[in-house]
Design a protein around this motif. Structure first.
Motif, PDB file in Angstrom:
ATOM      1  N   GLU A 161       0.847  -1.524  -0.282  1.00 48.78           N
ATOM      2  CA  GLU A 161       0.303   0.260   0.245  1.00 48.78           C
ATOM      3  C   GLU A 161       1.218   1.142  -0.228  1.00 48.78           C
ATOM      4  OE1 GLU A 161      -2.551  -0.434   3.399  1.00 48.78           O
ATOM      5  OE2 GLU A 161      -3.893  -1.917   2.364  1.00 48.78           O
ATOM      6  N   ARG A 162       1.949   1.406   1.207  1.00 50.22           N
ATOM      7  CA  ARG A 162       3.048   2.084   0.972  1.00 50.22           C
ATOM      8  C   ARG A 162       3.590   2.303  -0.317  1.00 50.22           C
ATOM      9  NH1 ARG A 162       7.642   2.727   1.728  1.00 50.22           N
ATOM     10  NH2 ARG A 162       7.816   4.463   3.353  1.00 50.22           N
ATOM     11  N   ASN A 163       3.543   1.717  -1.402  1.00 50.03           N
ATOM     12  CA  ASN A 163       4.048   2.253  -2.430  1.00 50.03           C
ATOM     13  C   ASN A 163       3.643   2.599  -3.878  1.00 50.03           C
ATOM     14  OD1 ASN A 163       5.961  -0.060  -1.025  1.00 50.03           O
ATOM     15  ND2 ASN A 163       6.822   0.603  -2.887  1.00 50.03           N
ATOM     16  N   VAL A 164       2.222   3.490  -3.539  1.00 53.27           N
ATOM     17  CA  VAL A 164       1.465   3.493  -4.681  1.00 53.27           C
ATOM     18  C   VAL A 164       1.159   5.031  -3.757  1.00 53.27           C
ATOM     19  CG1 VAL A 164       0.249   2.065  -5.171  1.00 53.27           C
ATOM     20  CG2 VAL A 164      -0.715   3.432  -3.329  1.00 53.27           C
ATOM     21  N   VAL A 165       1.946   6.619  -4.769  1.00 56.13           N
ATOM     22  CA  VAL A 165       1.916   7.977  -4.732  1.00 56.13           C
ATOM     23  C   VAL A 165       0.235   8.482  -5.383  1.00 56.13           C
ATOM     24  CG1 VAL A 165       3.006  10.134  -4.439  1.00 56.13           C
ATOM     25  CG2 VAL A 165       3.836   7.774  -3.798  1.00 56.13           C
ATOM     26  N   PRO A 166       0.074   9.412  -5.023  1.00 56.84           N
ATOM     27  CA  PRO A 166      -0.867  10.059  -6.061  1.00 56.84           C
ATOM     28  C   PRO A 166      -0.495  11.262  -7.039  1.00 56.84           C
ATOM     29  CG  PRO A 166      -2.250  10.029  -3.726  1.00 56.84           C
ATOM     30  CD  PRO A 166      -0.779   9.242  -3.700  1.00 56.84           C
ATOM     31  N   VAL A 167      -0.715  10.650  -8.404  1.00 54.78           N
ATOM     32  CA  VAL A 167      -0.283  11.639  -9.310  1.00 54.78           C
ATOM     33  C   VAL A 167      -0.992  12.508  -9.344  1.00 54.78           C
ATOM     34  CG1 VAL A 167      -0.138  11.874 -11.649  1.00 54.78           C
ATOM     35  CG2 VAL A 167      -0.021   9.490 -11.234  1.00 54.78           C
ATOM     36  N   PRO A 168      -0.576  13.874  -9.013  1.00 53.53           N
ATOM     37  CA  PRO A 168      -1.031  15.309  -9.228  1.00 53.53           C
ATOM     38  C   PRO A 168      -1.190  16.102  -9.860  1.00 53.53           C
ATOM     39  CG  PRO A 168       1.471  15.663  -9.043  1.00 53.53           C
ATOM     40  CD  PRO A 168       1.201  13.846  -9.065  1.00 53.53           C
ATOM     41  N   ALA A 169      -1.967  17.236  -9.985  1.00 51.53           N
ATOM     42  CA  ALA A 169      -2.440  17.262 -10.856  1.00 51.53           C
ATOM     43  C   ALA A 169      -1.840  18.518 -11.896  1.00 51.53           C
ATOM     44  CB  ALA A 169      -3.932  18.740 -10.728  1.00 51.53           C
ATOM     45  N   GLY A 170      -1.736  17.969 -13.420  1.00 46.91           N
ATOM     46  CA  GLY A 170      -1.133  18.553 -14.054  1.00 46.91           C
ATOM     47  C   GLY A 170       0.170  17.450 -14.660  1.00 46.91           C
ATOM     48  N   VAL A 171       0.045  16.407 -14.053  1.00 46.32           N
ATOM     49  CA  VAL A 171       0.704  15.233 -14.934  1.00 46.32           C
ATOM     50  C   VAL A 171      -0.023  14.207 -15.112  1.00 46.32           C
ATOM     51  CG1 VAL A 171       3.136  14.330 -13.839  1.00 46.32           C
ATOM     52  CG2 VAL A 171       2.523  16.291 -12.454  1.00 46.32           C
ATOM     53  N   SER A 172       0.606  14.177 -16.667  1.00 47.25           N
ATOM     54  CA  SER A 172       0.352  13.902 -17.514  1.00 47.25           C
ATOM     55  C   SER A 172       0.663  11.749 -17.005  1.00 47.25           C
ATOM     56  CB  SER A 172       0.553  13.321 -18.970  1.00 47.25           C
ATOM     57  OG  SER A 172       1.504  12.934 -19.303  1.00 47.25           O
ATOM     58  N   THR A 173      -0.161  10.898 -17.524  1.00 49.38           N
ATOM     59  CA  THR A 173      -0.035   9.886 -17.683  1.00 49.38           C
ATOM     60  C   THR A 173       0.721   9.450 -17.927  1.00 49.38           C
ATOM     61  OG1 THR A 173      -2.488   9.111 -17.253  1.00 49.38           O
ATOM     62  CG2 THR A 173      -0.830   7.111 -17.025  1.00 49.38           C
ATOM     63  N   GLN A 174       1.362   9.217 -18.869  1.00 50.09           N
ATOM     64  CA  GLN A 174       2.468   9.277 -19.344  1.00 50.09           C
ATOM     65  C   GLN A 174       3.707   9.885 -18.572  1.00 50.09           C
ATOM     66  OE1 GLN A 174      -0.230   9.996 -21.573  1.00 50.09           O
ATOM     67  NE2 GLN A 174      -0.722   8.496 -22.849  1.00 50.09           N
ATOM     68  N   ALA A 175       4.524  11.163 -18.762  1.00 54.88           N
ATOM     69  CA  ALA A 175       4.420  11.675 -18.221  1.00 54.88           C
ATOM     70  C   ALA A 175       4.865  11.457 -16.645  1.00 54.88           C
ATOM     71  CB  ALA A 175       4.211  13.486 -17.700  1.00 54.88           C
ATOM     72  N   ALA A 176       3.597  10.678 -15.507  1.00 52.48           N
ATOM     73  CA  ALA A 176       4.249  10.476 -14.456  1.00 52.48           C
ATOM     74  C   ALA A 176       4.907   8.855 -14.504  1.00 52.48           C
ATOM     75  CB  ALA A 176       2.712   9.586 -14.179  1.00 52.48           C
ATOM     76  N   SER A 177       4.965   7.648 -15.408  1.00 49.55           N
ATOM     77  CA  SER A 177       4.711   6.710 -15.730  1.00 49.55           C
ATOM     78  C   SER A 177       6.590   6.553 -15.993  1.00 49.55           C
ATOM     79  CB  SER A 177       4.765   5.839 -16.785  1.00 49.55           C
ATOM     80  OG  SER A 177       4.564   6.735 -18.188  1.00 49.55           O
ATOM     81  N   VAL A 178       7.396   8.087 -15.656  1.00 50.70           N
ATOM     82  CA  VAL A 178       8.725   7.879 -16.264  1.00 50.70           C
ATOM     83  C   VAL A 178       9.854   8.391 -14.710  1.00 50.70           C
ATOM     84  CG1 VAL A 178       8.443   8.430 -18.493  1.00 50.70           C
ATOM     85  CG2 VAL A 178       9.269  10.439 -16.813  1.00 50.70           C
ATOM     86  N   LEU A 179       8.750   8.693 -13.972  1.00 48.69           N
ATOM     87  CA  LEU A 179       9.377   9.100 -12.849  1.00 48.69           C
ATOM     88  C   LEU A 179       9.916   8.716 -12.370  1.00 48.69           C
ATOM     89  CD1 LEU A 179       6.901  12.164 -12.192  1.00 48.69           C
ATOM     90  CD2 LEU A 179       9.551  12.847 -14.026  1.00 48.69           C
ATOM     91  N   GLY A 180       9.524   6.868 -11.412  1.00 47.78           N
ATOM     92  CA  GLY A 180       9.952   6.615 -10.770  1.00 47.78           C
ATOM     93  C   GLY A 180      11.262   6.221 -10.513  1.00 47.78           C
ATOM     94  N   THR A 181      11.954   5.648 -11.710  1.00 42.29           N
ATOM     95  CA  THR A 181      13.146   4.975 -11.301  1.00 42.29           C
ATOM     96  C   THR A 181      14.590   6.097 -12.163  1.00 42.29           C
ATOM     97  OG1 THR A 181      13.007   2.907 -11.412  1.00 42.29           O
ATOM     98  CG2 THR A 181      14.925   3.135 -12.191  1.00 42.29           C
ATOM     99  N   ALA A 182      14.407   6.792 -13.210  1.00 43.69           N
ATOM    100  CA  ALA A 182      15.531   7.727 -13.635  1.00 43.69           C
ATOM    101  C   ALA A 182      15.623   8.474 -13.365  1.00 43.69           C
ATOM    102  CB  ALA A 182      14.899   7.729 -15.574  1.00 43.69           C
ATOM    103  N   TRP A 183      14.117   9.300 -13.015  1.00 42.42           N
ATOM    104  CA  TRP A 183      13.764  10.795 -12.415  1.00 42.42           C
ATOM    105  C   TRP A 183      14.136  10.675 -11.351  1.00 42.42           C
ATOM    106  CZ3 TRP A 183      12.195  15.263 -14.214  1.00 42.42           C
ATOM    107  CH2 TRP A 183      12.163  15.743 -16.430  1.00 42.42           C
ATOM    108  N   LEU A 184      13.544   9.969 -10.602  1.00 45.51           N
ATOM    109  CA  LEU A 184      13.313   9.433  -8.956  1.00 45.51           C
ATOM    110  C   LEU A 184      15.630  10.007  -9.238  1.00 45.51           C
ATOM    111  CD1 LEU A 184      13.276  10.062  -5.895  1.00 45.51           C
ATOM    112  CD2 LEU A 184      12.375   7.342  -6.625  1.00 45.51           C
ATOM    113  N   THR A 185      15.999   9.270  -9.570  1.00 45.45           N
ATOM    114  CA  THR A 185      17.536   8.885  -9.399  1.00 45.45           C
ATOM    115  C   THR A 185      18.178  10.346  -9.357  1.00 45.45           C
ATOM    116  OG1 THR A 185      17.610   6.736 -10.520  1.00 45.45           O
ATOM    117  CG2 THR A 185      19.950   7.577 -10.028  1.00 45.45           C
ATOM    118  N   ALA A 186      18.174  11.289 -10.819  1.00 39.27           N
ATOM    119  CA  ALA A 186      18.375  12.095 -10.766  1.00 39.27           C
ATOM    120  C   ALA A 186      17.671  12.861 -10.204  1.00 39.27           C
ATOM    121  CB  ALA A 186      17.665  12.891 -12.359  1.00 39.27           C
ATOM    122  N   TYR A 187      16.770  12.422  -9.546  1.00 39.49           N
ATOM    123  CA  TYR A 187      16.297  13.999  -8.408  1.00 39.49           C
ATOM    124  C   TYR A 187      16.981  14.564  -7.069  1.00 39.49           C
ATOM    125  CZ  TYR A 187      12.869  16.507  -4.897  1.00 39.49           C
ATOM    126  OH  TYR A 187      12.293  17.738  -4.339  1.00 39.49           O
TER     127      TYR A 187
END
Length: 321
Positions: free
Chosen positions: A118-144
């Protein structure tokens, strides 16, 4: 259910182990939730799974995919946080010695349904598309994490990204530019350097080129091919933040330069759940549109894997359902 999976480890010909077909519906343990996949993005980690890196033969078949967005049974759209930790662990999830990623122990997200704690899901905020949100969990999180948690950079300082076109590199360029940091990038081809400039880089250079000045931090994911240039390029007291070594381990740590110039070298791996929440908010607030180089229906996943293996795509590869 429909799934894209590795049938067996195949180090010599990883794509021969890739199957687009059917797998059994997952059982849902207590404390876990089903996420109906809407979009999922491809990572090099998925190719490693096909090759058999980090898994035992008896763990196959293994559904691939660590990054995804989808919906919970109540319709809430969520991002999957791909680090599965020990329930007894508290604190920074990346330091949990028993942590795993999706597809290392648990079945992945290239399927109709993926199950996660359950703790491994995070709501998608308004303004972020489904496709954009799908790339954030590994590469973008690593960069952040590299940029905002590890480097200590402030707006107005200068950063160097080694490599222009990969998922982590393009994320670093876009995040750094949005944060008011001067972004310099190296790239092997004019096409890749032009991409970095389009994404916000202030200047681009050929690999190994002499830079106009020293930088405050270098972001490394290449390793052997760029390490000497990274150590030469950072200012005294600056930082080199490393998340990988795709070209091989660095041949020399350049210890004399390291201690004499008091360079800080720090490793960085993935990111925490809270960092993913902060990243989603930053993307929503700044209006960043993550670079997606190829979007395909999941039924054509083999084409995406082949494009990644051949190095044909800049940015992220996304599969949709």
């Amino acid at each position: 259910m429909f799934a894209v999976y590795a049938s067996e480890p195949n180090p010599a010909d990883p794509l021969a182990a890739l199957v687009v077909g059917e797998r059994p519906e997952p059982e849902i343990p207590a404390g876990w939730v089903p996420v109906r996949t809407r979009a999922a993005s491809l990572n090099m980690h998925d190719l490693w799974t096909l090759r058999g890196v980090g898994l035992k033969p008896d763990q196959y078949p293994m559904i691939l995919g660590g990054d995804a967005t989808g919906t919970l049974p109540d319709g809430t759209e969520v991002v999957v946080y791909p680090v599965i930790g020990d329930p007894a662990w508290s604190g920074d999830e990346t330091l949990d010695p028993r942590r795993t990623l999706l597809t290392e122990k648990h079945q992945g997200a290239f399927a109709d349904v993926v199950i996660v704690p359950e703790r491994n899901v995070v709501p998608v905020p308004a303004g972020v598309s489904t496709q954009a949100a799908s790339v954030l969990g590994t590469a973008w999180l690593t960069a952040y994490r590299m940029l905002f948690t590890k480097s200590g950079l402030r707006p107005g300082q200068t950063m160097l990204v080694q490599g222009a076109a990969g998922g982590v590199s393009t994320a670093l360029v876009q995040l750094g530019a949005a944060a008011g940091i001067r972004v310099w990038v190296t790239g092997r081809t004019e096409e890749k350097r032009s991409l970095a400039e389009r994404l916000g880089a202030h200047a681009t250079f050929e690999p190994g080129a002499r830079l106009p000045g020293k930088v405050d931090a270098v972001f490394e994911s290449v390793g052997e091919a760029t390490w000497a240039h990274s150590m030469r390029s950072v200012r005294p007291g600056g930082a080199v933040i490393c998340c990988g070594a795709t070209s091989g381990a660095a041949p020399s740590a350049d210890l004399q330069r390291l201690f004499f110039l008091q360079i800080r070298v720090e490793g960085s791996t993935m990111g925490t759940r809270q960092e993913l929440i902060d990243l989603l908010a930053f993307v929503a607030d700044t209006g960043i549109s993550p670079e997606i180089g190829l979007e395909l229906p999941m039924e054509k996943a083999a084409d995406g894997f082949r494009a990644m293996l051949d190095g044909e795509v800049a940015g992220k590869i996304v599969f949709t359902r």
